[in-house]
Design a protein around this motif. Structure first.
Motif, PDB file in Angstrom:
ATOM      1  N   LEU A 149      23.507  79.346 -20.752  1.00  0.00           N
ATOM      2  CA  LEU A 149      22.142  78.259 -20.300  1.00  0.00           C
ATOM      3  C   LEU A 149      20.813  79.185 -20.885  1.00  0.00           C
ATOM      4  O   LEU A 149      20.015  78.599 -21.410  1.00  0.00           O
ATOM      5  CB  LEU A 149      22.276  78.150 -18.977  1.00  0.00           C
ATOM      6  N   THR A 152      19.866  79.305 -25.196  1.00  0.00           N
ATOM      7  CA  THR A 152      19.842  78.310 -26.142  1.00  0.00           C
ATOM      8  C   THR A 152      18.858  78.500 -27.535  1.00  0.00           C
ATOM      9  O   THR A 152      19.138  78.034 -28.467  1.00  0.00           O
ATOM     10  CB  THR A 152      19.387  76.961 -25.609  1.00  0.00           C
ATOM     11  N   SER A 164      25.421  74.506 -24.124  1.00  0.00           N
ATOM     12  CA  SER A 164      23.996  74.069 -23.742  1.00  0.00           C
ATOM     13  C   SER A 164      23.399  73.872 -24.836  1.00  0.00           C
ATOM     14  O   SER A 164      22.354  72.891 -24.577  1.00  0.00           O
ATOM     15  CB  SER A 164      23.678  75.566 -23.209  1.00  0.00           C
ATOM     16  N   ARG A 169      20.566  72.024 -21.327  1.00  0.00           N
ATOM     17  CA  ARG A 169      20.676  73.051 -20.253  1.00  0.00           C
ATOM     18  C   ARG A 169      20.834  72.227 -19.274  1.00  0.00           C
ATOM     19  O   ARG A 169      21.586  72.641 -18.447  1.00  0.00           O
ATOM     20  CB  ARG A 169      19.500  73.901 -20.370  1.00  0.00           C
ATOM     21  N   ALA A 227      16.123  74.458 -14.525  1.00  0.00           N
ATOM     22  CA  ALA A 227      17.008  74.763 -15.591  1.00  0.00           C
ATOM     23  C   ALA A 227      16.199  75.106 -17.043  1.00  0.00           C
ATOM     24  O   ALA A 227      16.745  75.693 -17.913  1.00  0.00           O
ATOM     25  CB  ALA A 227      17.947  73.626 -15.840  1.00  0.00           C
ATOM     26  N   ASP A 228      15.129  74.688 -16.988  1.00  0.00           N
ATOM     27  CA  ASP A 228      14.020  75.222 -18.288  1.00  0.00           C
ATOM     28  C   ASP A 228      13.455  76.443 -18.026  1.00  0.00           C
ATOM     29  O   ASP A 228      12.782  76.949 -18.954  1.00  0.00           O
ATOM     30  CB  ASP A 228      13.245  74.090 -18.239  1.00  0.00           C
ATOM     31  N   ASP A 230      13.644  80.384 -18.272  1.00  0.00           N
ATOM     32  CA  ASP A 230      14.897  81.271 -18.386  1.00  0.00           C
ATOM     33  C   ASP A 230      15.093  82.249 -17.295  1.00  0.00           C
ATOM     34  O   ASP A 230      16.213  82.636 -16.890  1.00  0.00           O
ATOM     35  CB  ASP A 230      14.274  82.047 -19.779  1.00  0.00           C
ATOM     36  N   ILE A 233      17.226  80.931 -14.541  1.00  0.00           N
ATOM     37  CA  ILE A 233      18.503  80.569 -14.875  1.00  0.00           C
ATOM     38  C   ILE A 233      19.322  82.157 -14.912  1.00  0.00           C
ATOM     39  O   ILE A 233      20.580  82.164 -14.703  1.00  0.00           O
ATOM     40  CB  ILE A 233      18.761  80.044 -16.403  1.00  0.00           C
TER      41      ILE A 233
END
Length: 256
Positions: A149, A152, A164, A169, A227-228, A230, A233
């Motif tokens: 994730l 990417t 992903s 993602r 989820a966007d 980094d 995640i």
């Protein structure tokens, strides 16, 4: 063995890691690629030697298979570099964590105990071991999805078509979380039902509730993840590994 597997991955991912994980030793230039290869190979040799000295074929096979899958995942040679294929990448992870470790270590421990006790034969894996295989299989697949994730950007640039990269993602994150929550719910149900009417009911109830609690921890952490982001995640991914290792503490208390 784990140092060898992670090390060889960093050797072959150094260009990707300069984008995704610039703090790693090879990506940051703190260690040369040649040194990374040497350390990885030395650790692999030491791991195989220790397994051979232990004296059971199952432990040697477990370590050997783990190293082989780890190298197949990372090494950029024809028919290898399996990380480029989401299915093969997941197979490498659950092949080690769910199959080789669970069954191989059980057989190693059983054979060693049989030799020390003079038992004529080794018992087959009990239901609790197969529970561990099933649980770790589902968990390993989810880990295989989560680990890509935050990567990417580098993966897409270097042609590594992870799930992903292919599906996005957010969708992969939601699927992985749902898979883990279902795994915890099913595990708690199986453990509780198996304990009904048995002498180990109190232990199974506590173990089932522990799975519910870990599932709740996962759910509460997942709710706060963008989820966007980094950083978010990466923190979630490391938390998933903590939950994974927590299961090893609970497995001895599963009576089926």
């Amino acid at each position: 063995a784990n140092v060898a597997i992670v090390g060889i991955n960093q050797v072959y991912d150094v260009e990707i890691d300069r984008i995704n994980k610039p703090e790693l030793p090879l990506a940051a230039g703190e260690m040369s690629v040649a040194t990374g290869k040497a350390v990885s190979i030395a650790c692999a040799i030491v791991a195989l030697a220790c397994a051979a000295v232990a004296g059971t074929p199952s432990l040697l096979a477990t370590v050997g298979a783990s190293l082989a899958l780890g190298f197949a995942y990372s090494v950029d040679l024809p028919f290898l570099r399996w990380k480029r294929n989401p299915t093969l990448a997941a197979a490498c992870i659950f092949g080690v964590r769910a199959i080789a470790v669970q069954l191989g270590f059980y057989d190693h421990a059983s054979v060693s105990l049989a030799r020390a006790s003079g038992w004529p034969m080794v018992p087959p894996p009990p239901a609790a071991v197969w529970f561990g295989v099933c649980f770790m299989t589902a968990f390993s697949v989810a880990i295989a999805l989560c680990k890509d994730l935050p990567d990417t950007a580098g993966d897409a640039k270097h042609g590594v078509r992870t799930m992903s990269v292919r599906a996005g993602r957010k969708g992969v994150f939601r699927f992985a979380v749902a898979m883990l929550l279902c795994t915890y719910a099913l595990a708690a149900s199986v453990i509780f039902i198996a304990g009904l009417g048995g002498a180990f009911l109190p232990v199974n109830v506590v173990t089932a509730l522990a799975h519910v609690a870990l599932g709740a921890v996962l759910f509460l952490n997942a709710r706060r993840v963008d989820a966007d982001d980094d950083g978010a995640i990466k923190r979630f991914y490391m938390m998933v590994w903590k939950l994974f290792y927590a299961e090893y503490f609970l497995l001895p208390f599963v009576y089926l």
